[in-house]
Structure formats: C-alpha cells, structure tokens
Enzyme design. Structure first.
Site, mmCIF file in Angstrom:
data_model
loop_
_atom_site.group_PDB
_atom_site.id
_atom_site.type_symbol
_atom_site.label_atom_id
_atom_site.label_comp_id
_atom_site.label_asym_id
_atom_site.label_seq_id
_atom_site.Cartn_x
_atom_site.Cartn_y
_atom_site.Cartn_z
ATOM 1 N N GLY A 1 0.799 -1.220 0.000
ATOM 2 C CA GLY A 1 0.000 0.000 0.000
ATOM 3 C C GLY A 1 0.832 1.270 0.000
ATOM 4 N N CYS A 2 2.139 1.124 0.027
ATOM 5 C CA CYS A 2 3.019 2.300 -0.048
ATOM 6 C C CYS A 2 3.510 2.464 -1.484
ATOM 7 C CB CYS A 2 4.231 2.131 0.874
ATOM 8 S SG CYS A 2 3.847 2.253 2.616
ATOM 9 N N GLN A 3 3.513 3.696 -1.954
ATOM 10 C CA GLN A 3 4.004 3.975 -3.299
ATOM 11 C C GLN A 3 5.509 3.738 -3.366
ATOM 12 O OE1 GLN A 3 3.274 7.960 -4.616
ATOM 13 N NE2 GLN A 3 3.899 7.541 -6.698
ATOM 14 N N SER A 4 6.222 4.175 -2.341
ATOM 15 C CA SER A 4 7.658 3.922 -2.280
ATOM 16 C C SER A 4 7.881 2.622 -1.512
ATOM 17 C CB SER A 4 8.397 5.075 -1.615
ATOM 18 O OG SER A 4 7.636 5.671 -0.612
#
Length: 140
Positions: free
Chosen positions: A50-53
């Site tokens: 769920g984290c872009q990075s």
C-alpha cells in the site's frame, strides 16, 4: 515513554515550525536520523503493501515488547516511518494494539500529504498495530 507521551512530544516539536516547508525539512531530518535497518530485513516479506515507495518494516519481540526497525527508499516517507517507529517501538503488544494514533491529525500531516503517501502512512500504522494485535491475541 508511553505511546501518548511520544505522540505529545512530536506534536510539541512540530508546534515550533511556522510553515510546512519547515515541517517537511524536519520530517526529512527525522528520516536521516532513523537508525539503519539491518540489510537482511530488506526483503520482499518485510515490504509494506500500500506504499508507493518501498518501505521495509521489521518487528522483533523481546522482553515483552515489540521493537521496530524500518527504512524507505523515499526521503519524506523515511521521515514518516521514523515518527511511527518512534511512537510504537519498545511498547508492549497490548499497548500497540490498543493505541489511538492521533499525532498525524494533530500536526496537520494528513491534510498535507498526497493521497498515496497518506495511504502508505496508514498502511505502516496498520501493519505495526497488527503485530501488536497478533502477539496480544497469543497472550505474549
């Protein structure tokens, strides 16, 4: 320090800054000061979904407490990670599972993050709380 005390300290620290440029600079500095995660924990199974990075989170249970180490490949995200690690690391599973996390709203962070960063922050917090819930449920 308790979870509440850690959050109150972060809120107080952010109260010294007058604008979001200064706050972002402080978040970046917090990320630079985050203790390095052991390279062996930078693996797929420790990535926060769920984290872009990329955000790696490792939890270790010892002496009745959960200790977190983390890292990110993005400088702002690394600063965000450092704050949640600071708030929750070294606390009991029950304290983490039952914690009300309010510092994010109190410092105005939620309204100044992009949707993807905000979702990533929520994913980090959710994962950390799940470690607490799981160990609490096992009576550890």
């Amino acid at each position: 320090m308790t979870i509440k005390e850690q959050q109150d300290t972060i809120i107080e620290e952010f109260s010294f800054f007058t604008d979001w440029t200064e706050k972002y600079e402080y978040i970046i500095q917090l990320g630079k000061d985050l203790p390095l995660i052991d390279e062996q924990y930078k693996k797929e199974e420790n990535l926060i979904k769920g984290c872009q990075s990329k955000v790696w989170l490792h939890a270790e249970h010892r002496d009745g407490k959960i200790f977190f180490t983390a890292d990110s490949d993005a400088i702002i995200t690394k600063g965000l990670v450092s704050m949640v690690v600071r708030v929750l690391s070294g606390q009991s599973p029950a304290a983490i599972a039952d914690a009300e996390i309010y510092f994010v709203d109190a410092i105005g962070l939620k309204s100044h993050l992009s949707l993807t960063r905000s979702n990533g922050l929520l994913s980090m917090l959710k994962q950390m709380k799940m470690y607490g819930v799981a160990l609490k449920a096992r009576g550890i």
